[in-house]
Design a protein around this motif. Structure first.
Motif, PDB file in Angstrom:
ATOM      1  N   CYS A  86      38.071  -6.807   4.701  1.00 28.33           N
ATOM      2  CA  CYS A  86      37.553  -6.212   3.614  1.00 28.33           C
ATOM      3  C   CYS A  86      36.062  -6.125   3.684  1.00 28.33           C
ATOM      4  CB  CYS A  86      37.783  -7.343   2.569  1.00 28.33           C
ATOM      5  SG  CYS A  86      39.553  -7.249   1.873  1.00 28.33           S
ATOM      6  N   PRO A  87      35.397  -5.308   3.116  1.00 29.97           N
ATOM      7  CA  PRO A  87      36.036  -4.147   2.504  1.00 29.97           C
ATOM      8  C   PRO A  87      36.768  -2.946   2.935  1.00 29.97           C
ATOM      9  CG  PRO A  87      33.684  -3.866   2.672  1.00 29.97           C
ATOM     10  CD  PRO A  87      33.977  -5.086   3.456  1.00 29.97           C
ATOM     11  N   ALA A  88      38.036  -2.758   2.593  1.00 30.40           N
ATOM     12  CA  ALA A  88      38.922  -2.115   3.115  1.00 30.40           C
ATOM     13  C   ALA A  88      38.638  -0.428   2.284  1.00 30.40           C
ATOM     14  CB  ALA A  88      40.287  -2.187   2.850  1.00 30.40           C
ATOM     15  N   THR A  89      38.582   0.479   3.042  1.00 28.65           N
ATOM     16  CA  THR A  89      38.230   1.874   2.702  1.00 28.65           C
ATOM     17  C   THR A  89      38.797   2.805   3.870  1.00 28.65           C
ATOM     18  OG1 THR A  89      37.103   3.498   1.438  1.00 28.65           O
ATOM     19  CG2 THR A  89      36.120   2.117   3.158  1.00 28.65           C
ATOM     20  N   GLY A  90      39.190   4.059   3.386  1.00 26.56           N
ATOM     21  CA  GLY A  90      39.846   4.972   4.560  1.00 26.56           C
ATOM     22  C   GLY A  90      41.077   4.457   4.961  1.00 26.56           C
ATOM     23  N   ASP A  91      41.271   4.712   6.264  1.00 25.69           N
ATOM     24  CA  ASP A  91      42.548   3.968   6.818  1.00 25.69           C
ATOM     25  C   ASP A  91      42.128   2.624   7.212  1.00 25.69           C
ATOM     26  OD1 ASP A  91      43.550   6.725   7.031  1.00 25.69           O
ATOM     27  OD2 ASP A  91      42.730   7.120   9.128  1.00 25.69           O
ATOM     28  N   PHE A  92      43.389   1.965   6.783  1.00 29.04           N
ATOM     29  CA  PHE A  92      43.315   0.341   7.219  1.00 29.04           C
ATOM     30  C   PHE A  92      44.798   0.115   7.481  1.00 29.04           C
ATOM     31  CE2 PHE A  92      43.930   0.572   2.631  1.00 29.04           C
ATOM     32  CZ  PHE A  92      44.674  -0.301   2.356  1.00 29.04           C
ATOM     33  N   GLU A  93      45.156  -1.388   8.136  1.00 36.65           N
ATOM     34  CA  GLU A  93      46.218  -1.809   8.213  1.00 36.65           C
ATOM     35  C   GLU A  93      46.122  -3.244   7.701  1.00 36.65           C
ATOM     36  OE1 GLU A  93      48.585  -1.404  12.228  1.00 36.65           O
ATOM     37  OE2 GLU A  93      47.901  -3.587  12.431  1.00 36.65           O
ATOM     38  N   LEU A  94      47.423  -3.496   6.958  1.00 43.49           N
ATOM     39  CA  LEU A  94      47.669  -4.794   6.626  1.00 43.49           C
ATOM     40  C   LEU A  94      48.607  -5.507   7.646  1.00 43.49           C
ATOM     41  CD1 LEU A  94      48.620  -3.977   2.779  1.00 43.49           C
ATOM     42  CD2 LEU A  94      46.650  -5.460   3.520  1.00 43.49           C
ATOM     43  N   SER A  95      48.497  -6.760   7.852  1.00 43.03           N
ATOM     44  CA  SER A  95      49.310  -7.360   8.895  1.00 43.03           C
ATOM     45  C   SER A  95      49.673  -8.726   8.481  1.00 43.03           C
ATOM     46  CB  SER A  95      48.607  -7.523  10.313  1.00 43.03           C
ATOM     47  OG  SER A  95      49.469  -8.136  11.141  1.00 43.03           O
ATOM     48  N   HIS A  96      51.064  -8.936   8.222  1.00 40.38           N
ATOM     49  CA  HIS A  96      51.567 -10.210   7.691  1.00 40.38           C
ATOM     50  C   HIS A  96      52.567 -10.828   8.770  1.00 40.38           C
ATOM     51  CE1 HIS A  96      52.819 -13.262   4.884  1.00 40.38           C
ATOM     52  NE2 HIS A  96      54.343 -12.883   5.155  1.00 40.38           N
ATOM     53  N   GLY A  97      52.014 -12.007   9.250  1.00 40.55           N
ATOM     54  CA  GLY A  97      52.890 -12.837  10.290  1.00 40.55           C
ATOM     55  C   GLY A  97      53.975 -13.662   9.607  1.00 40.55           C
ATOM     56  N   GLN A  98      55.166 -14.032  10.175  1.00 40.35           N
ATOM     57  CA  GLN A  98      55.896 -15.043   9.260  1.00 40.35           C
ATOM     58  C   GLN A  98      57.132 -15.426  10.604  1.00 40.35           C
ATOM     59  OE1 GLN A  98      55.937 -15.255   5.807  1.00 40.35           O
ATOM     60  NE2 GLN A  98      56.946 -16.880   5.916  1.00 40.35           N
ATOM     61  N   THR A  99      57.088 -16.724  10.198  1.00 45.35           N
ATOM     62  CA  THR A  99      58.190 -17.160  11.279  1.00 45.35           C
ATOM     63  C   THR A  99      59.379 -17.561  10.368  1.00 45.35           C
ATOM     64  OG1 THR A  99      56.550 -17.793  13.027  1.00 45.35           O
ATOM     65  CG2 THR A  99      58.695 -19.024  13.037  1.00 45.35           C
TER      66      THR A  99
END
Length: 161
Positions: free
Chosen positions: A106-119
């Motif tokens: 953040c700040p996120a604008t334009g192209d961005f990627e959300l990444s969520h890891g989980q075990t």
């Protein structure tokens, strides 16, 4: 001059390479849908990637969401609801809410990627699951909402010793 045996071996090798190219990779693009098909969301999702695919119980997995927006996102929430397919019903199995800025820069604008890891716990049952993921802005404004399916493998890979 090539023998019939070497030509057969070469043909077999060509078929094996072609077949390997058709196999799904450990990370492949996942189909998704917007929660409300005709709604104009400020955040447009362009892709979902699950690594590895299929997911294995007890092993780490990452969900990557590629998106873009004309809006500047400085804070917000990522709300994740997971459902499990049991015969013909979807059963709620997990919900969580995270700070969106912990999942992207953040700040996120334009192209961005959300990444969520989980075990996932090793006792997680194999089968088909569905995730609904909402991106909420400053005042709980719905920035985007998508749903997509994923699988947890029936057989965990065996480690060779």
């Amino acid at each position: 001059m090539a023998t019939k045996q070497s030509l057969s071996l070469l043909a077999l090798l060509a078929v094996a390479v072609a077949a390997a190219c058709l196999l799904p990779s450990a990370s492949a693009a996942t189909e998704f849908e917007y929660c409300k098909k005709h709604k104009h969301y400020p955040v447009k999702v362009s892709g979902v990637e699950i690594v590895p695919d299929p997911i294995q119980s007890g092993k780490p997995a990452t969900f990557k969401i590629s998106a873009s927006t004309d809006k500047t996102i400085t804070k917000g929430k990522l709300v994740i609801d997971v459902k499990y397919y049991v015969i013909a019903w979807l059963v709620d199995v997990h919900s969580e809410t995270d700070d969106i800025c912990e999942k992207t820069n953040c700040p996120a604008t334009g192209d961005f990627e959300l990444s969520h890891g989980q075990t996932l716990p090793s006792i997680t049952p194999p089968g088909s699951y569905m995730i609904e993921m909402k991106m909420l802005g400053d005042n709980d404004e719905e920035l985007s909402c998508i749903s997509f399916g994923f699988s947890i493998g029936f057989i965990a890979p065996v480690a060779l010793r």
